[in-house]
Design a protein around this motif. Sequence first.
Motif, short mmCIF file in Angstrom:
data_model
loop_
_atom_site.label_atom_id
_atom_site.label_comp_id
_atom_site.label_asym_id
_atom_site.label_seq_id
_atom_site.Cartn_x
_atom_site.Cartn_y
_atom_site.Cartn_z
N TYR A 112 -31.23 -14.79 -71.26
CA TYR A 112 -31.58 -15.19 -69.90
C TYR A 112 -31.18 -16.64 -69.67
O TYR A 112 -31.21 -17.46 -70.58
N ILE A 113 -30.85 -16.96 -68.44
CA ILE A 113 -30.45 -18.31 -68.05
C ILE A 113 -31.70 -19.15 -67.83
O ILE A 113 -32.63 -18.73 -67.14
N LYS A 114 -31.70 -20.35 -68.39
CA LYS A 114 -32.80 -21.28 -68.16
C LYS A 114 -32.44 -22.13 -66.94
O LYS A 114 -31.37 -22.71 -66.87
N LEU A 115 -33.35 -22.19 -65.97
CA LEU A 115 -33.06 -22.91 -64.74
C LEU A 115 -33.81 -24.23 -64.68
O LEU A 115 -34.77 -24.39 -63.95
N ASP A 116 -33.34 -25.18 -65.46
CA ASP A 116 -33.84 -26.53 -65.30
C ASP A 116 -33.00 -27.20 -64.20
O ASP A 116 -32.14 -26.56 -63.60
N HIS A 117 -33.22 -28.46 -63.95
CA HIS A 117 -32.52 -29.16 -62.87
C HIS A 117 -31.01 -29.10 -63.06
O HIS A 117 -30.26 -28.80 -62.13
N ALA A 118 -30.54 -29.37 -64.27
CA ALA A 118 -29.09 -29.38 -64.53
C ALA A 118 -28.50 -27.97 -64.40
O ALA A 118 -27.41 -27.79 -63.85
N GLY A 119 -29.20 -26.98 -64.93
CA GLY A 119 -28.72 -25.60 -64.83
C GLY A 119 -28.66 -25.12 -63.38
O GLY A 119 -27.70 -24.46 -62.97
N PHE A 120 -29.68 -25.45 -62.62
CA PHE A 120 -29.69 -25.08 -61.19
C PHE A 120 -28.53 -25.74 -60.45
O PHE A 120 -27.83 -25.09 -59.68
N GLU A 121 -28.33 -27.03 -60.71
CA GLU A 121 -27.25 -27.75 -60.03
C GLU A 121 -25.89 -27.17 -60.40
O GLU A 121 -25.01 -27.03 -59.53
N ALA A 122 -25.70 -26.77 -61.62
CA ALA A 122 -24.43 -26.17 -62.05
C ALA A 122 -24.20 -24.83 -61.33
O ALA A 122 -23.08 -24.56 -60.86
N ILE A 123 -25.22 -24.03 -61.24
CA ILE A 123 -25.10 -22.74 -60.53
C ILE A 123 -24.83 -22.97 -59.05
O ILE A 123 -23.97 -22.32 -58.45
N TYR A 124 -25.53 -23.92 -58.48
CA TYR A 124 -25.35 -24.24 -57.07
C TYR A 124 -23.91 -24.66 -56.80
O TYR A 124 -23.26 -24.14 -55.89
N ARG A 125 -23.41 -25.59 -57.61
CA ARG A 125 -22.04 -26.08 -57.40
C ARG A 125 -21.01 -24.97 -57.61
O ARG A 125 -20.01 -24.91 -56.91
N GLU A 126 -21.22 -24.10 -58.56
CA GLU A 126 -20.25 -23.05 -58.85
C GLU A 126 -20.26 -21.92 -57.82
O GLU A 126 -19.21 -21.37 -57.48
N TYR A 127 -21.43 -21.57 -57.28
CA TYR A 127 -21.52 -20.37 -56.45
C TYR A 127 -21.75 -20.62 -54.96
O TYR A 127 -21.62 -19.69 -54.16
N TRP A 128 -22.11 -21.84 -54.56
CA TRP A 128 -22.44 -22.06 -53.16
C TRP A 128 -21.33 -21.59 -52.24
O TRP A 128 -21.58 -20.83 -51.31
N ARG A 129 -20.10 -22.02 -52.47
CA ARG A 129 -18.98 -21.70 -51.57
C ARG A 129 -18.68 -20.20 -51.56
O ARG A 129 -18.44 -19.61 -50.51
N ARG A 130 -18.72 -19.56 -52.71
CA ARG A 130 -18.44 -18.12 -52.78
C ARG A 130 -19.52 -17.32 -52.03
O ARG A 130 -19.20 -16.36 -51.34
N LEU A 131 -20.77 -17.72 -52.19
CA LEU A 131 -21.85 -17.04 -51.47
C LEU A 131 -21.75 -17.28 -49.97
O LEU A 131 -21.97 -16.37 -49.17
N PHE A 132 -21.39 -18.50 -49.59
CA PHE A 132 -21.20 -18.80 -48.17
C PHE A 132 -20.08 -17.94 -47.59
O PHE A 132 -20.24 -17.35 -46.52
N ASP A 133 -18.96 -17.86 -48.28
CA ASP A 133 -17.84 -17.03 -47.80
C ASP A 133 -18.24 -15.56 -47.69
O ASP A 133 -17.88 -14.88 -46.73
N PHE A 134 -19.00 -15.09 -48.67
CA PHE A 134 -19.47 -13.71 -48.63
C PHE A 134 -20.38 -13.48 -47.42
O PHE A 134 -20.19 -12.53 -46.66
N ALA A 135 -21.35 -14.36 -47.23
CA ALA A 135 -22.28 -14.22 -46.10
C ALA A 135 -21.54 -14.35 -44.78
O ALA A 135 -21.81 -13.60 -43.83
N LEU A 136 -20.59 -15.26 -44.69
CA LEU A 136 -19.81 -15.44 -43.47
C LEU A 136 -18.99 -14.19 -43.16
O LEU A 136 -18.89 -13.77 -42.00
N SER A 137 -18.44 -13.56 -44.19
CA SER A 137 -17.64 -12.34 -43.96
C SER A 137 -18.51 -11.19 -43.44
O SER A 137 -18.01 -10.29 -42.76
N LYS A 138 -19.79 -11.24 -43.73
CA LYS A 138 -20.70 -10.17 -43.29
C LYS A 138 -21.36 -10.49 -41.95
O LYS A 138 -21.65 -9.58 -41.17
N THR A 139 -21.64 -11.76 -41.68
CA THR A 139 -22.36 -12.13 -40.46
C THR A 139 -21.46 -12.65 -39.36
O THR A 139 -21.83 -12.61 -38.19
N HIS A 140 -20.30 -13.18 -39.73
CA HIS A 140 -19.35 -13.77 -38.77
C HIS A 140 -19.98 -14.93 -37.99
O HIS A 140 -19.63 -15.16 -36.85
#
Length: 180
Positions: free
Chosen positions: A3-31
């Motif tokens: 399992y992934i441990k979500l401390d401050h550094a781990g959360f920030e790494a996930i945020y930086r890696e996935y924010w744009r991809r999740l935004f693009d996914f949500a934008l493609s669905k909601t327009h």
Amino acid sequence: MPYIKLDHAGFEAIYREYWRRLFDFALSKTHDRDVAEELVQSLFVEIWERRTELMISNVRSYLFVSMRNRVIDYYNEKQFANLELAADEVAADTAAPDYEMFLDELETTFKDAVGSLAGKTRDIFMLNRLEGKSAKEISVELSIPERTVEYHITQALRQLRTILHKGIALIITLISGIIF
């Protein structure tokens, strides 16, 4: 799978890696950029708030399934809000004079349509639909076979459907001409 441990550094790494991809996914669905951004932000806020209790083994899958569910929830809420808005509009419209005029015209059209039915068919229809008697009760009262009663009810409904369909279309045309 660990399992992934979500401390401050781990959360920030996930945020930086996935924010744009999740935004693009949500934008493609909601327009809608604002909605997509709000959905992504709310997902990350929830992850941060629940970081001590979450046990995520596959971050990518977790994030995209969560985002898909948020998009579905968004559309469900939007649909419900649209239904409430439509109900409010109908409630407001029923208080309008045009609605009263429509009901009056509809009642007149219905009475005229029933009046245009053949005598026996009209009588049987009135007994069945307006007095609530069953086909069996009508057949006993009029001393005719139950199948004959059913035939007359069917004929009446068929004729009324045709007459009222034409009448309602005319009423709507007239009322819409008055409104506009």
